[in-house]
Write a protein that holds these residues in place. Structure first.
Motif, PDB file in Angstrom:
ATOM      1  N   ASP A 100       0.871  -1.169   0.073  1.00 25.28           N
ATOM      2  CA  ASP A 100       0.075  -0.101  -0.200  1.00 25.28           C
ATOM      3  C   ASP A 100       0.946   1.146   0.166  1.00 25.28           C
ATOM      4  N   GLU A 101       2.042   1.409   0.779  1.00 21.78           N
ATOM      5  CA  GLU A 101       2.864   2.456   0.788  1.00 21.78           C
ATOM      6  C   GLU A 101       3.319   2.448  -0.618  1.00 21.78           C
ATOM      7  N   ILE A 102       3.948   1.459  -1.291  1.00 19.06           N
ATOM      8  CA  ILE A 102       4.505   1.302  -2.614  1.00 19.06           C
ATOM      9  C   ILE A 102       3.610   2.359  -3.455  1.00 19.06           C
ATOM     10  N   SER A 103       2.437   1.930  -3.555  1.00 15.81           N
ATOM     11  CA  SER A 103       1.382   2.467  -4.394  1.00 15.81           C
ATOM     12  C   SER A 103       1.233   3.890  -4.068  1.00 15.81           C
ATOM     13  N   ARG A 104       1.097   4.057  -2.853  1.00 15.48           N
ATOM     14  CA  ARG A 104       1.007   5.695  -2.220  1.00 15.48           C
ATOM     15  C   ARG A 104       1.907   6.458  -3.091  1.00 15.48           C
ATOM     16  N   MET A 105       3.237   5.874  -2.884  1.00 17.27           N
ATOM     17  CA  MET A 105       4.366   6.778  -3.323  1.00 17.27           C
ATOM     18  C   MET A 105       4.267   7.064  -4.803  1.00 17.27           C
ATOM     19  N   LEU A 106       4.014   5.868  -5.530  1.00 16.35           N
ATOM     20  CA  LEU A 106       3.978   6.019  -6.947  1.00 16.35           C
ATOM     21  C   LEU A 106       2.801   6.936  -7.321  1.00 16.35           C
ATOM     22  N   ASP A 107       1.595   6.937  -6.670  1.00 16.65           N
ATOM     23  CA  ASP A 107       0.635   7.939  -6.853  1.00 16.65           C
ATOM     24  C   ASP A 107       1.007   9.426  -6.476  1.00 16.65           C
ATOM     25  N   ALA A 108       1.790   9.350  -5.669  1.00 18.41           N
ATOM     26  CA  ALA A 108       2.358  10.705  -5.243  1.00 18.41           C
ATOM     27  C   ALA A 108       3.112  11.485  -6.133  1.00 18.41           C
ATOM     28  N   GLY A 109       3.790  10.517  -7.038  1.00 17.65           N
ATOM     29  CA  GLY A 109       4.640  11.333  -8.084  1.00 17.65           C
ATOM     30  C   GLY A 109       5.844  10.709  -8.156  1.00 17.65           C
ATOM     31  N   VAL A 110       6.405   9.546  -7.352  1.00 11.79           N
ATOM     32  CA  VAL A 110       7.768   8.785  -7.450  1.00 11.79           C
ATOM     33  C   VAL A 110       7.529   8.193  -8.810  1.00 11.79           C
ATOM     34  N   TYR A 111       8.773   8.315  -9.713  1.00  8.39           N
ATOM     35  CA  TYR A 111       8.752   7.913 -11.035  1.00  8.39           C
ATOM     36  C   TYR A 111       8.709   6.581 -11.029  1.00  8.39           C
ATOM     37  N   ARG A 112       9.622   5.682 -10.264  1.00  6.64           N
ATOM     38  CA  ARG A 112       9.696   4.294 -10.319  1.00  6.64           C
ATOM     39  C   ARG A 112      10.046   3.778  -9.047  1.00  6.64           C
ATOM     40  N   TYR A 113       9.580   2.631  -8.673  1.00  9.48           N
ATOM     41  CA  TYR A 113      10.186   1.905  -7.399  1.00  9.48           C
ATOM     42  C   TYR A 113      10.888   0.695  -7.632  1.00  9.48           C
ATOM     43  N   PHE A 114      11.804   0.431  -7.119  1.00  7.78           N
ATOM     44  CA  PHE A 114      12.601  -1.201  -7.172  1.00  7.78           C
ATOM     45  C   PHE A 114      12.804  -1.600  -5.918  1.00  7.78           C
ATOM     46  N   GLY A 115      12.501  -2.972  -5.648  1.00  8.40           N
ATOM     47  CA  GLY A 115      12.683  -3.857  -4.573  1.00  8.40           C
ATOM     48  C   GLY A 115      14.057  -4.504  -4.535  1.00  8.40           C
ATOM     49  N   PRO A 116      14.303  -5.176  -3.468  1.00 14.75           N
ATOM     50  CA  PRO A 116      15.540  -5.924  -3.437  1.00 14.75           C
ATOM     51  C   PRO A 116      15.385  -7.000  -4.687  1.00 14.75           C
ATOM     52  N   GLY A 117      16.742  -7.375  -5.141  1.00 14.97           N
ATOM     53  CA  GLY A 117      17.094  -8.217  -6.230  1.00 14.97           C
ATOM     54  C   GLY A 117      16.397  -7.612  -7.600  1.00 14.97           C
ATOM     55  N   SER A 118      16.460  -6.425  -7.699  1.00 16.96           N
ATOM     56  CA  SER A 118      15.973  -5.721  -9.134  1.00 16.96           C
ATOM     57  C   SER A 118      17.386  -5.866  -9.850  1.00 16.96           C
ATOM     58  N   ALA A 119      17.061  -6.093 -10.987  1.00 14.11           N
ATOM     59  CA  ALA A 119      18.321  -6.120 -11.943  1.00 14.11           C
ATOM     60  C   ALA A 119      18.980  -4.699 -11.981  1.00 14.11           C
ATOM     61  N   THR A 120      20.072  -4.717 -11.766  1.00 13.89           N
ATOM     62  CA  THR A 120      20.759  -3.234 -12.198  1.00 13.89           C
ATOM     63  C   THR A 120      20.695  -2.952 -13.420  1.00 13.89           C
ATOM     64  N   GLU A 121      20.391  -3.350 -14.520  1.00 12.40           N
ATOM     65  CA  GLU A 121      20.309  -3.101 -16.019  1.00 12.40           C
ATOM     66  C   GLU A 121      19.209  -2.189 -15.797  1.00 12.40           C
ATOM     67  N   ASP A 122      17.831  -2.964 -15.235  1.00  4.75           N
ATOM     68  CA  ASP A 122      16.342  -2.345 -15.295  1.00  4.75           C
ATOM     69  C   ASP A 122      16.754  -1.024 -14.342  1.00  4.75           C
ATOM     70  N   VAL A 123      17.356  -1.065 -13.234  1.00  5.31           N
ATOM     71  CA  VAL A 123      17.510   0.322 -12.442  1.00  5.31           C
ATOM     72  C   VAL A 123      18.011   1.366 -13.294  1.00  5.31           C
ATOM     73  N   VAL A 124      19.249   1.335 -13.749  1.00  2.05           N
ATOM     74  CA  VAL A 124      19.850   2.201 -14.926  1.00  2.05           C
ATOM     75  C   VAL A 124      18.959   2.597 -16.034  1.00  2.05           C
ATOM     76  N   ALA A 125      18.260   1.612 -16.520  1.00  2.71           N
ATOM     77  CA  ALA A 125      17.411   2.167 -17.652  1.00  2.71           C
ATOM     78  C   ALA A 125      16.246   3.034 -17.245  1.00  2.71           C
ATOM     79  N   ALA A 126      15.846   2.743 -16.034  1.00  3.46           N
ATOM     80  CA  ALA A 126      14.858   3.722 -15.190  1.00  3.46           C
ATOM     81  C   ALA A 126      15.149   4.976 -15.303  1.00  3.46           C
ATOM     82  N   PHE A 127      16.583   5.128 -14.760  1.00  5.36           N
ATOM     83  CA  PHE A 127      17.100   6.406 -14.440  1.00  5.36           C
ATOM     84  C   PHE A 127      17.357   7.258 -15.785  1.00  5.36           C
ATOM     85  N   VAL A 128      17.877   6.299 -16.813  1.00  9.10           N
ATOM     86  CA  VAL A 128      17.790   7.141 -18.087  1.00  9.10           C
ATOM     87  C   VAL A 128      16.427   7.556 -18.636  1.00  9.10           C
ATOM     88  N   ALA A 129      15.444   6.497 -18.476  1.00 10.97           N
ATOM     89  CA  ALA A 129      13.919   6.951 -18.868  1.00 10.97           C
ATOM     90  C   ALA A 129      13.597   8.197 -18.165  1.00 10.97           C
TER      91      ALA A 129
END
Length: 137
Positions: A100-129
């Motif tokens: 619920d908190e993750i949904s709330r932060m995304l609704d509030a305007g956080v661009y993306r959320y990543f949890g533990p174990g996320s692929a580094t390549e996906d995280v970098v791609a999100a920063f670029v995007a």
């Protein structure tokens, strides 16, 4: 003709979390991908993150917290950016919180959320995007 400056990111640990392995891995991956990284360290208050992002002309902010409260801190950060007329700086959050908190932060305007174990390549791609989208809070 001058070359474009590298994309600039401000990274910080928020809350009482002292575990910084993940954020350091993200910092290294971003640096290796051509970003200029400003890492503020652990237990950084939102006001300091916003002030640094503005002073450093940051393109994006990344915050991390594994001890809970990520939604609280990142939502507060988005609010502080709005207060300082800097809502055009996107925020990416990583760590642990309740769904619920993750949904709330995304609704509030956080661009993306990543949890533990996320692929580094996906995280970098999100920063670029985030920068390419030009999307702030």
């Amino acid at each position: 003709m001058t070359a474009a400056r590298p994309l600039r990111v401000v990274l910080a640990k928020v809350g009482l979390d002292g575990h910084d392995v993940g954020v350091n891995l993200v910092a290294r991956a971003l640096r290796d991908s051509g970003f200029e990284v400003v890492y503020l360290g652990k237990r950084v208050p939102n006001d300091a993150i916003v002030a640094t992002a503005i002073a450093e002309d940051a393109d994006v902010i990344g915050v991390s917290c594994l001890s809970g409260g990520l939604g609280y801190f990142s939502t507060g950060l988005v609010g502080k950016l709005r207060e300082r007329d800097a809502a055009d700086i996107p925020v990416i959050a990583g760590g642990i919180d309740e769904p619920d908190e993750i949904s709330r932060m995304l609704d509030a305007g956080v661009y993306r959320y990543f949890g533990p174990g996320s692929a580094t390549e996906d995280v970098v791609a999100a920063f670029v995007a985030a920068v390419q989208d030009g999307r702030g809070a």
